[in-house]
Design a protein around this motif. Sequence first.
Motif, PDB file in Angstrom:
ATOM      1  N   MET A   1       0.841  -1.182   0.000  1.00 12.94           N
ATOM      2  CA  MET A   1       0.000   0.000   0.000  1.00 12.94           C
ATOM      3  C   MET A   1       0.882   1.239   0.000  1.00 12.94           C
ATOM      4  N   LYS A   2       0.433   2.230  -0.748  1.00 10.90           N
ATOM      5  CA  LYS A   2       1.026   3.562  -0.721  1.00 10.90           C
ATOM      6  C   LYS A   2      -0.091   4.561  -0.437  1.00 10.90           C
ATOM      7  N   ILE A   3       0.295   5.705   0.096  1.00 12.17           N
ATOM      8  CA  ILE A   3      -0.664   6.770   0.378  1.00 12.17           C
ATOM      9  C   ILE A   3      -0.369   7.922  -0.572  1.00 12.17           C
ATOM     10  N   TYR A   4      -1.352   8.300  -1.385  1.00  9.56           N
ATOM     11  CA  TYR A   4      -1.220   9.433  -2.294  1.00  9.56           C
ATOM     12  C   TYR A   4      -2.090  10.569  -1.767  1.00  9.56           C
ATOM     13  N   VAL A   5      -1.520  11.768  -1.741  1.00  7.73           N
ATOM     14  CA  VAL A   5      -2.233  12.926  -1.215  1.00  7.73           C
ATOM     15  C   VAL A   5      -2.338  13.992  -2.297  1.00  7.73           C
ATOM     16  N   ASP A   6      -3.559  14.406  -2.583  1.00  5.42           N
ATOM     17  CA  ASP A   6      -3.819  15.561  -3.440  1.00  5.42           C
ATOM     18  C   ASP A   6      -3.499  16.756  -2.551  1.00  5.42           C
ATOM     19  N   ALA A   7      -2.235  17.194  -2.578  1.00  4.59           N
ATOM     20  CA  ALA A   7      -1.670  17.975  -1.477  1.00  4.59           C
ATOM     21  C   ALA A   7      -1.787  19.491  -1.577  1.00  4.59           C
ATOM     22  N   ASP A   8      -2.235  20.037  -2.683  1.00  2.00           N
ATOM     23  CA  ASP A   8      -2.252  21.494  -2.815  1.00  2.00           C
ATOM     24  C   ASP A   8      -3.000  22.194  -1.680  1.00  2.00           C
ATOM     25  N   ALA A   9      -4.176  21.732  -1.350  1.00  4.70           N
ATOM     26  CA  ALA A   9      -4.975  22.411  -0.325  1.00  4.70           C
ATOM     27  C   ALA A   9      -5.356  21.463   0.811  1.00  4.70           C
ATOM     28  N   CYS A  10      -4.523  20.481   1.065  1.00  2.83           N
ATOM     29  CA  CYS A  10      -4.840  19.464   2.064  1.00  2.83           C
ATOM     30  C   CYS A  10      -4.428  19.932   3.461  1.00  2.83           C
ATOM     31  N   PRO A  11      -5.406  20.122   4.359  1.00  7.71           N
ATOM     32  CA  PRO A  11      -5.082  20.622   5.698  1.00  7.71           C
ATOM     33  C   PRO A  11      -4.650  19.536   6.687  1.00  7.71           C
ATOM     34  N   VAL A  12      -4.561  18.288   6.244  1.00 13.88           N
ATOM     35  CA  VAL A  12      -4.210  17.197   7.159  1.00 13.88           C
ATOM     36  C   VAL A  12      -2.923  16.481   6.755  1.00 13.88           C
ATOM     37  N   LYS A  13      -2.070  17.158   5.997  1.00 12.80           N
ATOM     38  CA  LYS A  13      -0.809  16.532   5.573  1.00 12.80           C
ATOM     39  C   LYS A  13       0.025  16.092   6.765  1.00 12.80           C
ATOM     40  N   ASP A  14       0.021  16.890   7.830  1.00 12.34           N
ATOM     41  CA  ASP A  14       0.820  16.540   9.013  1.00 12.34           C
ATOM     42  C   ASP A  14       0.372  15.217   9.613  1.00 12.34           C
ATOM     43  N   ILE A  15      -0.928  14.985   9.684  1.00 13.84           N
ATOM     44  CA  ILE A  15      -1.460  13.719  10.208  1.00 13.84           C
ATOM     45  C   ILE A  15      -1.076  12.571   9.286  1.00 13.84           C
ATOM     46  N   ILE A  16      -1.235  12.772   7.993  1.00  8.67           N
ATOM     47  CA  ILE A  16      -0.937  11.723   7.019  1.00  8.67           C
ATOM     48  C   ILE A  16       0.531  11.331   7.101  1.00  8.67           C
ATOM     49  N   ILE A  17       1.403  12.317   7.141  1.00  6.01           N
ATOM     50  CA  ILE A  17       2.842  12.045   7.208  1.00  6.01           C
ATOM     51  C   ILE A  17       3.195  11.354   8.518  1.00  6.01           C
ATOM     52  N   SER A  18       2.700  11.862   9.624  1.00  8.14           N
ATOM     53  CA  SER A  18       3.019  11.292  10.934  1.00  8.14           C
ATOM     54  C   SER A  18       2.525   9.857  11.053  1.00  8.14           C
ATOM     55  N   GLU A  19       1.256   9.639  10.791  1.00  7.88           N
ATOM     56  CA  GLU A  19       0.669   8.307  10.962  1.00  7.88           C
ATOM     57  C   GLU A  19       1.151   7.331   9.887  1.00  7.88           C
ATOM     58  N   GLY A  20       1.272   7.818   8.657  1.00  8.61           N
ATOM     59  CA  GLY A  20       1.730   6.948   7.568  1.00  8.61           C
ATOM     60  C   GLY A  20       3.157   6.466   7.766  1.00  8.61           C
ATOM     61  N   THR A  21       4.052   7.380   8.112  1.00  6.35           N
ATOM     62  CA  THR A  21       5.451   6.979   8.311  1.00  6.35           C
ATOM     63  C   THR A  21       5.612   6.134   9.568  1.00  6.35           C
ATOM     64  N   ASN A  22       4.789   6.355  10.594  1.00  2.21           N
ATOM     65  CA  ASN A  22       4.833   5.488  11.781  1.00  2.21           C
ATOM     66  C   ASN A  22       4.516   4.039  11.424  1.00  2.21           C
ATOM     67  N   GLU A  23       3.629   3.859  10.451  1.00  6.08           N
ATOM     68  CA  GLU A  23       3.262   2.521   9.983  1.00  6.08           C
ATOM     69  C   GLU A  23       4.164   2.041   8.838  1.00  6.08           C
ATOM     70  N   GLU A  24       5.175   2.848   8.507  1.00  9.60           N
ATOM     71  CA  GLU A  24       6.125   2.542   7.430  1.00  9.60           C
ATOM     72  C   GLU A  24       5.431   2.354   6.080  1.00  9.60           C
ATOM     73  N   ILE A  25       4.436   3.187   5.833  1.00  4.17           N
ATOM     74  CA  ILE A  25       3.740   3.205   4.551  1.00  4.17           C
ATOM     75  C   ILE A  25       4.245   4.416   3.781  1.00  4.17           C
ATOM     76  N   PRO A  26       4.705   4.225   2.533  1.00  8.70           N
ATOM     77  CA  PRO A  26       5.184   5.376   1.755  1.00  8.70           C
ATOM     78  C   PRO A  26       4.080   6.411   1.543  1.00  8.70           C
ATOM     79  N   VAL A  27       4.437   7.675   1.736  1.00  7.81           N
ATOM     80  CA  VAL A  27       3.507   8.792   1.544  1.00  7.81           C
ATOM     81  C   VAL A  27       4.004   9.607   0.360  1.00  7.81           C
ATOM     82  N   ILE A  28       3.144   9.799  -0.628  1.00  8.38           N
ATOM     83  CA  ILE A  28       3.490  10.577  -1.812  1.00  8.38           C
ATOM     84  C   ILE A  28       2.568  11.793  -1.869  1.00  8.38           C
ATOM     85  N   LEU A  29       3.164  12.963  -1.742  1.00  3.51           N
ATOM     86  CA  LEU A  29       2.429  14.228  -1.829  1.00  3.51           C
ATOM     87  C   LEU A  29       2.506  14.703  -3.272  1.00  3.51           C
TER      88      LEU A  29
END
Length: 146
Positions: A1-29
């Motif tokens: 699994m990878k996490i893709y973020v439509d990041a231009d106006a995303c107000p929850v990037k910090d949560i996605i990065i923190s929780e995703g990397t804690n679970e060792e899931i790649p996060v792509i902004l």
Amino acid sequence: MKIYVDADACPVKDIIISEGTNEEIPVILVTSFSHYSNADQQSGVETIYVDSGPEAADYRIMKLAEMGDLIVTQDYGLASLALAKGCTVLHHKGFIYTNENIDQLLQTRYLSAKARKSGKRTKGPKPFTSEDKEKFRDIFKTAISK
């Protein structure tokens, strides 16, 4: 699994990065060049820059995403395409896009656009609250733990 973020106006990037990397899931902004930053990303996070065109980030996400990936977006059109591809799709206000709710969301978007074209004023989205942020965190943690 990878996490893709439509990041231009995303107000929850910090949560996605923190929780995703804690679970060792790649996060792509995926964001436009107009949001370019020289800041280093932490390990496990990649930023892909695209042109500033209206759907450039959406097209790139759909090109990269595979069945089983998780996508975070507020764009109903992108959500619809991602659902058809077998992805889990979340909205930053803390709800999951499903095959059962996407048609109604698209219809509402269409009717609002039609009203605006005819000169009517429509309400914008409600302000993003701390409750929305916590609701997103809960649903996101559940989605990445599956």
